[in-house]
Design an enzyme around this catalytic site. Structure first.
Site, PDB file in Angstrom:
ATOM      1  N   THR A   1       0.779  -1.266  -0.094  1.00 49.01           N
ATOM      2  CA  THR A   1      -0.006  -0.009   0.026  1.00 49.01           C
ATOM      3  C   THR A   1       1.028   1.308  -0.011  1.00 49.01           C
ATOM      4  OG1 THR A   1      -0.143  -0.012   2.440  1.00 49.01           O
ATOM      5  CG2 THR A   1      -1.859  -1.005   1.290  1.00 49.01           C
TER       6      THR A   1
ATOM      7  N   CYS B   1      -2.012  -0.075  15.175  1.00 50.67           N
ATOM      8  CA  CYS B   1      -3.207   0.260  13.985  1.00 50.67           C
ATOM      9  C   CYS B   1      -4.344  -0.429  14.006  1.00 50.67           C
ATOM     10  CB  CYS B   1      -2.375   0.500  12.550  1.00 50.67           C
ATOM     11  SG  CYS B   1      -3.666   1.076  11.291  1.00 50.67           S
TER      12      CYS B   1
ATOM     13  N   ARG C   1       4.110   6.530   2.981  1.00 53.16           N
ATOM     14  CA  ARG C   1       3.226   7.657   3.414  1.00 53.16           C
ATOM     15  C   ARG C   1       2.372   7.311   4.902  1.00 53.16           C
ATOM     16  NH1 ARG C   1       1.349   6.535  -1.528  1.00 53.16           N
ATOM     17  NH2 ARG C   1      -0.613   5.981  -0.587  1.00 53.16           N
TER      18      ARG C   1
ATOM     19  N   CYS D   1      -0.164   6.568   7.637  1.00 52.04           N
ATOM     20  CA  CYS D   1      -1.652   5.963   7.823  1.00 52.04           C
ATOM     21  C   CYS D   1      -2.384   7.195   8.164  1.00 52.04           C
ATOM     22  CB  CYS D   1      -1.730   4.708   8.611  1.00 52.04           C
ATOM     23  SG  CYS D   1      -3.334   4.058   8.837  1.00 52.04           S
TER      24      CYS D   1
ATOM     25  N   CYS E   1      -4.583   5.695  11.783  1.00 50.72           N
ATOM     26  CA  CYS E   1      -3.788   5.543  13.263  1.00 50.72           C
ATOM     27  C   CYS E   1      -2.611   6.667  13.508  1.00 50.72           C
ATOM     28  CB  CYS E   1      -3.078   4.267  13.330  1.00 50.72           C
ATOM     29  SG  CYS E   1      -1.498   4.313  12.238  1.00 50.72           S
TER      30      CYS E   1
ATOM     31  N   TRP F   1      24.372  15.081  46.201  1.00 47.75           N
ATOM     32  CA  TRP F   1      22.951  15.243  45.975  1.00 47.75           C
ATOM     33  C   TRP F   1      22.541  15.961  44.826  1.00 47.75           C
ATOM     34  CZ3 TRP F   1      19.406  19.151  46.475  1.00 47.75           C
ATOM     35  CH2 TRP F   1      17.993  18.714  46.390  1.00 47.75           C
TER      36      TRP F   1
ATOM     37  N   TYR G   1      20.122  15.137  41.671  1.00 42.58           N
ATOM     38  CA  TYR G   1      18.946  15.550  41.777  1.00 42.58           C
ATOM     39  C   TYR G   1      18.547  16.388  40.118  1.00 42.58           C
ATOM     40  CZ  TYR G   1      14.484  17.608  42.880  1.00 42.58           C
ATOM     41  OH  TYR G   1      13.301  18.349  42.862  1.00 42.58           O
TER      42      TYR G   1
ATOM     43  N   ASP H   1      19.647  11.711  50.043  1.00 45.62           N
ATOM     44  CA  ASP H   1      18.669  12.420  50.318  1.00 45.62           C
ATOM     45  C   ASP H   1      17.925  11.875  51.651  1.00 45.62           C
ATOM     46  OD1 ASP H   1      16.317  14.523  49.134  1.00 45.62           O
ATOM     47  OD2 ASP H   1      15.397  12.564  49.784  1.00 45.62           O
TER      48      ASP H   1
END
Length: 496
Positions: free
Chosen positions: A33, A41, A66, A68, A71, A425, A429, A445
């Site tokens: 296709t 999909c 290309r 769809c 979906c 620390w 973080y 921590d």
């Protein structure tokens, strides 16, 4: 060169089961296709002999397929692979998503990563079947479709806002990628060209994510730390100011079960792609919660916490500098105290928002350059911390420390630790939230150590670090599960 996914059988089973967990990991190109789809999909599953599984939408477009129309593979969540990978390809993909190629060109991207353009192209084609220009083109096509379907902007403005250099290239790309014209896309969406709605820059979007999604936990985390004037949580919606390449913006984010409703107001529509990607990083929307929960859920200590809160996300950041500053402000003070300090800095040194964007937000967070110019002795905090803050901002402003999406995480840690007043620390973080490292872990921590104590585990920093080794490569998520066991009223001084 078309790079296909090696495990054909696993991919085909995912497509046969319409398994949405694999959306973003690969695309299905159907040779009979000429269309490519996401794995989930709903269309009839194609025959084995008619499909190829490609690493990216850009690779499928490059090979002549290309998108769809059913979906919409261009709208699927991003691959969680780029969150976890710290190599050059992972860093490049994060920068391309942030709009680096559109702003700085391939040369700027290559320079940022420390490679030649040729070597960067070779790396990306080898892994993804498409080079940086093709990957950026695929992102521009998605941004264009978003603007076509969610705004009433004239197509000339859509083209340049999406990053296309000409209206002709915009039209050609939309036809090539979506097998339709911009006019037809807008007609199906219900918008009319030329209406005044686009003048304000307000856009309504849906940011997709993989379920399960603990949106309530994200809101609670952000609400506890919201800096007045810069961000606020109102009901189920989080609002904040965005500092974007071409000007400030304001975003409102409302988590749902499988997506986040997003309303953006931008001073320059060229910032749409960057704004969306920064919001996705903030909310960790490209994560693979099933993989994370499966790994941590098997652990005897974390298993009950994971089962109680599936789909937990690690809150990120929309700006690395802001997060680093807030981390320094949070050293050895309560969350409320750090928030108050951040609000005072923003009000005094942040750029005021344009009049039309105010209420209830007022300022952008101060830039590194603005904070680097301050006298540390005059800041409302201990002098040592003030000097650490100003010194770090000077390093950020000079480029000696880099905390953008393409930063080398280990290098950034080392750069931070080399600065006076920045310890392990803070570095961990910042790596966790500003750099999106899924395996950062601040073992020192106080909140994590409190959580260990409540779970009847050894809770000195060395023991905590040793136990956390078994949670690699998802220690950031483990830290969030541990923080979630604390109560804001009694433990907020330990929660950063």
């Amino acid at each position: 060169m078309v790079v296909v996914v090696e495990d054909f059988e696993q991919c085909y089973r995912a497509v046969s089961a319409k398994d949405g967990r694999f959306d973003g990991w690969f695309v299905t190109a159907v040779t009979t296709t000429g269309i490519y789809c996401r794995p989930s999909c709903p269309a009839v599953t194609p025959k084995r002999t008619s499909v190829r599984f490609l690493r990216s939408a850009a690779a499928a477009q490059r090979a002549g397929f290309r998108a769809c129309k059913r979906c919409r593979p261009d709208a699927s969540p991003g691959s969680p692979e780029w969150n976890a990978r710290a190599d050059a390809v992972g860093r490049a993909m994060r920068l391309i998503a942030d709009g680096s190629v559109d702003r700085d060109g391939v040369g700027g991207l290559a320079c940022r990563l420390g490679f030649s353009e040729r070597h960067l192209h070779r790396l990306l084609v080898a892994e993804l079947g498409a080079g940086p220009l093709a990957l950026a083109r695929a992102q521009r096509a998605h941004t264009a479709r978003t603007l076509i379907e969610t705004s009433a902007l004239p197509f000339t403005e859509v083209a340049f806002a999406a990053g296309f250099p000409s209206i002709r290239q915009f039209n050609d790309t939309v036809r090539d990628v979506f097998a339709t014209t911009p006019t037809e896309l807008r007609r199906r969406s219900g918008h009319r060209d030329g209406a005044a709605a686009g003048e304000t820059g307000a856009l309504q979007l849906r940011l997709r994510c993989r379920p399960p999604f603990d949106g309530a936990g994200l809101l609670a985390f952000l609400a506890l730390r919201a800096v007045p004037g810069v961000e606020v949580v109102e009901g189920a919606t989080y609002r904040r100011v965005l500092a974007l390449p071409h000007g400030p913006g304001v975003v409102a984010l409302t988590p749902r079960a499988e997506h986040v409703d997003c309303t953006l107001r931008l001073t320059d529509l060229r910032d749409l792609g960057a704004a969306v990607q920064r919001c996705r990083r903030l909310l960790d929307l490209d994560a693979d919660p099933v993989a994370v929960d499966a790994a941590l859920g098997r652990d005897a200590l974390l298993g009950p916490l994971v089962r109680a809160t599936p789909g937990l996300r690690v809150p990120g950041a929309v700006d690395g500098t802001e997060l680093a500053v807030r981390a320094v402000l949070g050293q050895q003070v309560s969350v409320g105290g750090a928030r108050t300090l951040a609000a005072r800095l923003a009000a005094a040194h942040g750029e005021p928002l344009p009049e039309g964007m105010r209420e209830p937000l007022t300022h952008a967070f101060p830039t590194a350059a603005a904070l680097a110019a301050l006298d540390p002795e005059q800041l409302p905090m201990p002098r040592a911390r003030g000097r650490a803050l100003v010194g770090m901002c000077a390093a950020l402003a000079a480029g000696d420390v880099v905390l953008d999406p393409g930063a080398d995480r280990d290098e950034a840690r080392a750069q931070l630790l080399a600065l006076p007043g920045i310890g392990p620390w803070t570095a961990e973080y910042v790596a966790m939230r500003a750099l999106g490292d899924p395996d950062a872990f601040p073992a020192t921590d106080l909140g994590i150590r409190h959580a260990f104590a409540r779970l009847d585990q050894p809770h000195d920093a060395r023991a905590v670090a040793a136990i956390a080794e078994r949670w690699r490569p998802w220690r950031s998520y483990a830290a969030l599960h541990l923080w979630a066991t604390l109560t804001p009223t009694t433990d907020q001084g330990a929660r950063r």
